[in-house]
Enzyme design. Structure first.
Site, PDB file in Angstrom:
ATOM      1  N   ASP A 189     -30.055 112.806  22.346  1.00  0.00           N
ATOM      2  CA  ASP A 189     -30.065 112.579  20.904  1.00  0.00           C
ATOM      3  C   ASP A 189     -31.090 113.438  20.176  1.00  0.00           C
ATOM      4  O   ASP A 189     -30.985 113.638  18.977  1.00  0.00           O
ATOM      5  CB  ASP A 189     -30.310 111.099  20.584  1.00  0.00           C
ATOM      6  CG  ASP A 189     -31.537 110.551  21.307  1.00  0.00           C
ATOM      7  OD1 ASP A 189     -32.359 111.355  21.787  1.00  0.00           O
ATOM      8  OD2 ASP A 189     -31.669 109.313  21.384  1.00  0.00           O
ATOM      9  N   ASP A 195     -28.827 108.184  28.549  1.00  0.00           N
ATOM     10  CA  ASP A 195     -30.008 107.598  27.934  1.00  0.00           C
ATOM     11  C   ASP A 195     -29.880 106.074  27.967  1.00  0.00           C
ATOM     12  O   ASP A 195     -28.788 105.528  28.152  1.00  0.00           O
ATOM     13  CB  ASP A 195     -30.145 108.056  26.479  1.00  0.00           C
ATOM     14  CG  ASP A 195     -30.563 109.517  26.382  1.00  0.00           C
ATOM     15  OD1 ASP A 195     -31.167 110.012  27.343  1.00  0.00           O
ATOM     16  OD2 ASP A 195     -30.269 110.145  25.358  1.00  0.00           O
ATOM     17  N   ASP A 226     -33.543 117.561  23.667  1.00  0.00           N
ATOM     18  CA  ASP A 226     -32.504 117.342  24.670  1.00  0.00           C
ATOM     19  C   ASP A 226     -31.466 118.466  24.675  1.00  0.00           C
ATOM     20  O   ASP A 226     -30.613 118.511  25.567  1.00  0.00           O
ATOM     21  CB  ASP A 226     -31.765 116.020  24.401  1.00  0.00           C
ATOM     22  CG  ASP A 226     -32.623 114.799  24.713  1.00  0.00           C
ATOM     23  OD1 ASP A 226     -33.451 114.893  25.637  1.00  0.00           O
ATOM     24  OD2 ASP A 226     -32.482 113.782  24.028  1.00  0.00           O
TER      25      ASP A 226
END
Length: 991
Positions: free
Chosen positions: A525, A223, A529
């Site tokens: 997070d 990310d 996901d």
């Protein structure tokens, strides 16, 4: 714990059944129930909003959107796993359990995980070694049994303990020495110690095997926000008072009306706030973008709290941010009986709704089309520099009839706005990230950025981090998910940035990378996901920003949300794999030597070079002590200079195989020389024959019919008696047991003379057996001591895996290895001096100790010579990156998995369907590989069905679906629809 967790998740729900309100457990809610919703309630099912009294739902756990969503006719779909933020209402239940969106996500998360790459390799190695050991032990047992039967002329049961039973124990001992039972211990110790050490580097390991798997990662999908960047948004650029500014203007430099309007907008149109930390810093609470604007006011010396409190009584209502509007607004009363709408949102959206702007001196001027285009170009320019752009605007309105209420406007009156300013907000890249990314790239790991930001911001941040290279590809989510599978697989090796991505895109990316043979680590997070975290080889959840569901689905939790901590996890993972290899290099050497020497000695002489207790001591050294010593070796930075071992790398490398072969030949040579050569050439170790011993130590041997045999001439025999040890002219002799007929005048029942001769003979025979045993024991003692000395020095050689000359580098990082080395040496001295009777040993002289130590130390210069020769004339060729890529691309082909090596018979048997296909021909295998890929992608398809179009992150510009080839002049940007799909898990069909 599972029972307690299950009970903790059971809550009571208010439902309407049969027109009556009642309470029921969340596990009892069924389709058709009407659930009554109030502030704080958790949603346990998917449904349709029937009634909304300012009902606001927090969907951050599912969509990642920080701002809550108002539910009503415009957006009636309510999803399980979310929570009521404010207001009340009712919902018609349309899907429960595994049919709900939350249930489908959890079903994907809770799928059974397969074996890690290390576990797969260890299974192959252990099974191969085990089969080899069993085969050799059986051959050894059969050969010894045949020799015993031939020597005894049959199968005498009275000698069973001295023959078959002893040989069976030898065969079992060979299996025990061969099978690396210390390997699981080494793996467990290495993983457990690594898990503890990784915690100090902000890596909380939830799945023990993930420690090693992380070291084999060939690609990391990371990310952006909070991982590569600091997640501390800062206003760094802007457009104020009709002109772009370099940096930010001071408060005093702005026109007073404009400065006041910007201050009110930032303070009131926000729910975020700042907290002074104990260390003098400032912590952000709430939306990070709003916190950046509050920091702007703080830098100007303005107190946003005072302004917010002063206008709290005049605040009419707040229109929260939505993905459809891409803005939020606050409606405030004015003293002159009017209203002011304060707006902020995505710059390209808000600019499009403005008709005027606050120019120089604070005067309001018309916003022409030319200036509008300039502003949009400015927004694009800011985004290309990695800035998230926001536009602040306002609108003065007349008070509506009946006064200002929350429901005065059905829709926010966000048109005909006056543009106040445009700000560029940057989330700074963490200072240590570029070096960490460079370290990964040097280590052969491909780092990919997966983010919800627009393509321009993502590319800029990726370049700043060093992720996006000139030949790399950046792509947006809609383009990615619409590519066919063949083109996608061809593109993946060069894909480095995936912008505007959804959780489905991340799951698809991970799945396809695994099909290409990559070992994938992925960060996440949000709850959405979780499927991608579970699909990956190593799921990395964020400890600060991550949801509980994401952490439950992950293998490792990054406690500080920092990418550099991920790189440390790679280092520790590689150290685990390297330590296992060091242990194997040592253990396989000692196993092969013990196996070869024991087998050949038993087959050729019928005796053991090392007895059972000695072999078990060797087994203890190479398993328990070696496992402890090698498993706890500390990592060095040189580990990050190697290519990742990946899924298809062999557990025993070519360099290791060379080292094992060289030391096996060296040790076997000296042990065979001692075992066979010393008894033949050194009198003190020579085992005399029975004839030689009887001649030298008894008076039983003489020539037949010789007077020297008679007792009257000093012999032992009487006239007419045949000597028990009859000499021949050539120096040989024939030895036979005394018979009663020879000494008792033909009386077979025996007599006193026969009994005397029998006693004399058997005493001499026992003395010979003892002398023979002592001679063999002397040789065995020398073999045993030399063998252990060679292992002590090979301990040091086995520490290096890449032909390094300096084997002492890093030796003193930890003293455990040195301590274990001295412990083994001390125990060996104890055994040789004080436990001789137990281990059937003889005391070694100083010369013998010196020879043993000298032979053992000879392994050090031998290793140096072998390394020099290899590096100088026969360098071991490692596969190129292109060869590795080609190998990974074909890794899932069953014929590669099951028909790769000539020693396939040592490996586990292939699955039944593969054996059946072999009968039909290998041409069918490709079809099986394709079918397997389809089955693997079913989870991704299921995720696509239930997730709909993902929510987009707030802020930034550019909704283009873009495929960018960095460094090329072509930018392809078909405009995508921003319509938000309302279908949730098939519930639309029910409606």
């Amino acid at each position: 714990m599972q029972v307690l967790n299950a009970r903790k998740s059971v809550i009571e729900i208010k439902v309407l059944r049969g027109g009556h309100q009642c309470l029921c457990l969340n596990t009892e809610v069924v389709v058709g129930d009407i659930v009554l919703l109030h502030t704080g309630d958790k949603l346990v099912a998917d449904g349709y909003c029937l009634e909304s009294n300012a009902l606001v739902i927090d969907e951050a756990s599912l969509t990642g959107e920080a701002d809550p969503v108002r539910k009503g006719p415009a957006d009636p779909w309510i999803r399980s796993g979310t929570q009521v933020n404010e207001g009340s209402g009712s919902m018609l239940v349309l899907a429960v359990g595994e049919a709900s969106e939350w249930g489908k996500t959890m079903a994907l998360v809770q799928t059974k995980t397969g074996k890690t790459p290390l576990q797969e390799k260890l299974d192959l190695l252990v099974i191969a070694i085990g089969k080899l050991g069993v085969i050799i032990s059986l051959v050894c047992f059969l050969v010894l049994m045949i020799r015993w039967i031939v020597d005894n002329g049959g199968f005498p049961l009275d000698l069973f303990a001295e023959g078959p039973l002893e040989y069976f124990i030898i065969a079992v001992t060979i299996i025990v020495v061969t099978v690396p039972e210390g390997l699981p211990l080494a793996v467990t110790i290495a993983l457990a110690s690594t898990m503890k050490a990784m915690l100090k580097d902000h890596n909380f390991v939830r799945v023990l095997s993930a420690c090693e798997t992380m070291g084999g990662a060939t690609t990391i999908c990371s990310d952006k926000t909070g991982t590569l960047t600091e997640n501390r948004m800062t206003v760094v650029d802007g457009w104020f008072a009709g002109a772009a500014t370099k940096g930010l203007p001071d408060w005093a430099d702005l026109p007073q009306p404009l400065a006041e309007a910007v201050t009110e907008n930032v303070a009131v149109n926000s729910s975020a706030y700042l907290v002074e930390s104990e260390h003098g810093g400032v912590d952000f609470v709430g939306n990070r973008t709003e916190c950046a604007l509050l920091m702007l006011l703080r830098g100007w010396g303005q107190d946003y709290r005072r302004k917010r409190e002063a206008l709290a009584a005049q605040l009419v209502t707040v229109y929260d941010f939505t993905s459809a509007r891409k803005m939020s607004s606050a409606l405030v009363r004015r003293e002159g009986a009017g209203l002011t709408l304060l707006c902020k949102g995505a710059a390209e959206i808000v600019v499009g709704r403005c008709t005027r702007y606050a120019g120089a001196g604070g005067a309001v001027e018309d916003l022409g089309e030319g200036l509008r285009q300039e502003l949009l170009q400015l927004v694009t320019s800011m985004a290309s520099r990695g800035l998230r752009t926001l536009c602040l605007a306002m609108r003065d309105m007349d008070m509506p009839e009946g006064g200002a209420r929350k429901d005065s406007f059905e829709e926010p009156p966000e048109t005909d706005l006056t543009l106040l300013c445009i700000v560029g907000i940057k989330d700074p890249v963490r200072q240590e990230v570029p070096e960490a990314v460079a370290t990964c790239q040097r280590a052969g790991i491909v780092v990919r950025m997966v983010t919800g930001d627009n393509i321009h911001t993502a590319c800029h941040i990726a370049r700043e981090c060093g992720i996006l290279t000139p030949d790399g590809v950046a792509m947006e989510g809609p383009e990615f998910r619409n590519m066919d599978e063949a083109k996608l697989r061809a593109l993946l090796p060069k894909l480095q940035v995936l912008a505007r991505s959804s959780p489905t895109d991340k799951h698809t990316l991970v799945h396809n990378l695994k099909l290409l043979g990559e070992v994938v680590a992925v960060t996440g997070d949000g709850t959405n996901d979780a499927p991608a975290l579970k699909e990956s080889d190593v799921g990395l959840a964020m400890g600060i920003a991550g949801t509980e569901v994401a952490k439950d689905a992950a293998d490792i939790v990054i406690l500080d949300d920092n990418f550099s901590s991920i790189v440390k996890a790679v280092l520790w993972g590689r150290n685990v794999f390297a330590n296992i290899r060091k242990f194997l290099q040592f253990q396989l050497t000692i196993s092969l030597v013990a196996l070869i020497v024991t087998f050949i000695a038993a087959v050729s002489t019928g005796t053991l070079a090392l007895n059972v207790l000695q072999l078990l001591w060797v087994n203890l050294i190479m398993n328990s002590f070696a496992a402890l010593a090698f498993a706890l070796e500390k990592p060095g930075p040189e580990l990050m200079d190697d290519e990742p071992h990946g899924r298809d790398s062999s557990l025993v490398s070519r360099t290791m195989a060379k080292n094992i072969l060289v030391h096996t030949l060296y040790q076997s040579f000296w042990l065979f020389l001692i075992f066979y050569g010393m008894p033949r050439h050194l009198p003190s170790f020579r085992t005399p024959t029975k004839c030689e011993y009887f001649q030298a130590n008894t008076n039983l041997c003489c020539l037949a019919d010789s007077q020297s045999c008679l007792d009257t001439y000093g012999g032992i025999y009487q006239p007419g008696e045949t000597p028990l040890c009859q000499l021949s002219v050539d120096g040989g002799c024939v030895i036979q047991e005394p018979r009663p007929e020879e000494y008792c005048d033909g009386n077979a029942d025996g007599c006193e003379r026969w009994r005397f001769m029998e006693q004399t003979y058997f005493e001499a025979d026992d003395e010979y057996a003892e002398a023979e045993y002592d001679a063999q024991e002397a040789v065995s003692s020398m073999v045993f001591n030399t063998f252990i000395c060679m292992q002590l020095f090979n301990f040091l050689n086995a520490r290096k895996l890449r032909d390094e000359y300096n084997i002492f580098a890093g030796l003193f990082k930890g003293y455990l290895f040195i301590g274990i080395l001295f412990l083994i040496a001390g125990l060996q001295v104890l055994i040789m001096f004080f436990l001789q009777g137990v281990f059937r040993l003889q005391t070694q002289s100083g010369l013998q100790w010196g020879i043993s130590l000298l032979i053992g130390a000879g392994g050090l210069p031998l290793a140096l010579i072998a390394k020099f020769v290899t590096r100088r004339w026969f360098p071991i060729k490692e596969p190129t990156p292109e060869e590795l890529m080609k190998k990974r691309a074909t890794f899932t082909d069953p014929k590669d998995l099951y028909r790769r090596h000539w020693w396939q018979w040592l490996r586990p048997p292939p699955p039944k369907h593969i054996r059946e296909l072999w009968k039909r021909g290998e041409s069918e295998l490709a079809k099986v590989s394709g079918d397997s890929a389809l089955k693997k992608s079913s989870a991704g398809s299921e995720l696509k069905k239930m997730s709909g179009t993902p929510g987009r992150k707030k802020g930034g510009s550019g909704d283009d679906d873009t495929l960018v080839k960095h460094g090329s002049s072509t930018l392809r940007s078909p405009r995508a629809s921003s319509t938000h799909r309302l279908t949730r898990g098939g519930s639309a069909g029910i409606v």
